[in-house]
Design an enzyme around this catalytic site. Structure first.
Site, PDB file in Angstrom:
ATOM      1  N   LEU A  88       0.849  -1.183   0.000  1.00 12.56           N
ATOM      2  CA  LEU A  88       0.000   0.000   0.000  1.00 12.56           C
ATOM      3  C   LEU A  88       0.887   1.236   0.000  1.00 12.56           C
ATOM      4  CD1 LEU A  88      -1.450  -2.393   1.751  1.00 12.56           C
ATOM      5  CD2 LEU A  88      -3.034  -0.586   2.392  1.00 12.56           C
ATOM      6  N   GLY A 175       1.105   4.264   4.816  1.00  8.52           N
ATOM      7  CA  GLY A 175       1.979   3.383   4.044  1.00  8.52           C
ATOM      8  C   GLY A 175       2.258   2.072   4.752  1.00  8.52           C
ATOM      9  N   SER A 176       2.121   0.944   4.048  1.00  7.81           N
ATOM     10  CA  SER A 176       2.209  -0.326   4.750  1.00  7.81           C
ATOM     11  C   SER A 176       2.142  -1.503   3.793  1.00  7.81           C
ATOM     12  CB  SER A 176       1.058  -0.429   5.756  1.00  7.81           C
ATOM     13  OG  SER A 176      -0.177  -0.223   5.097  1.00  7.81           O
ATOM     14  N   CYS A 177       1.977  -2.697   4.374  1.00  9.16           N
ATOM     15  CA  CYS A 177       1.809  -3.926   3.605  1.00  9.16           C
ATOM     16  C   CYS A 177       0.757  -4.781   4.301  1.00  9.16           C
ATOM     17  CB  CYS A 177       3.142  -4.682   3.525  1.00  9.16           C
ATOM     18  SG  CYS A 177       3.051  -6.280   2.682  1.00  9.16           S
TER      19      CYS A 177
END
Length: 210
Positions: A88, A175-177
């Protein structure tokens, strides 16, 4: 357009600072105004019509699929599994949705580092929150993973809660996964590089064995 409730403190603080800066500095005013606009954009929570189908495994996040791998999952699925990792960016909607209807029967939290979420080792080293969802057909794991900028995982559900397919269960800030693990007998319908939408994109199909 709805906003995630986590936006409220950011919006209040930035609104006050933006108002005050109007009387102090034009440059600062526009910087803070742009920051407020970005927060409103980032925490957006768009209405989505979810078409529920118990044969489908839906994407738990918006973003781009960065990898699909086979591996042995011994904690919850307990066997051959497939991992789908979704990256993301700052510009994606960061709301997480349940990939299927079922009951949360497993939860786990692991503190960790804050490497960029697109790095392959981020999954194993970064802070991570995990929920395991199961129904009469399947068990899946959903991992919320922080990134270099993302430092706050939010999960609204706990062990024992029931969730509906496409229902919001959490988010990751800035922001990430998000990763999804499911048994390897599921037919995967996506590939690396595909753009996916939470609660809309079908990642896999539970094939009828009858």
């Amino acid at each position: 357009m709805r906003l995630a409730k986590e936006a409220l403190p950011y919006c209040i603080i930035l609104s006050i600072l933006t108002f005050l800066s109007y009387f102090l500095s034009t440059i600062l005013f526009y910087i803070l105004l742009a920051s407020l606009a970005f927060v409103l954009f980032f925490f957006r929570n768009p209405n989505r019509l979810i078409i529920s189908d118990d044969k489908y495994i839906l994407s738990p996040a918006d973003g781009k699929i960065q990898r699909i791998i086979s591996f042995q999952e011994e904690t919850f699925i307990k066997g051959n599994a497939i991992k789908v990792s979704i990256f993301l960016s700052l510009f994606n909607v960061h709301i997480n949705r349940s990939p299927l209807s079922g009951k949360i029967t497993y939860t786990s939290y692991r503190p960790g580092k804050y490497f960029p979420a697109f790095k392959s080792h981020a999954s194993e080293l970064n802070e991570r929150n995990t929920i395991g969802i199961e129904n009469e057909k399947i068990r899946v794991l959903v991992h919320q993973i922080t990134g270099f900028i993302a430092r706050r995982i939010v999960c609204y559900r706990k062990k024992g809660d029931s969730v509906l397919q496409g229902e919001i269960f959490g988010m990751i800030k800035f922001g990430s996964c998000t990763e999804l693990d499911f048994p390897d007998n599921i037919k995967v319908l996506v590939k690396e590089g595909d753009v996916v939408i939470a609660g809309k994109t079908v990642l896999g199909v539970i094939e009828d064995k009858s």
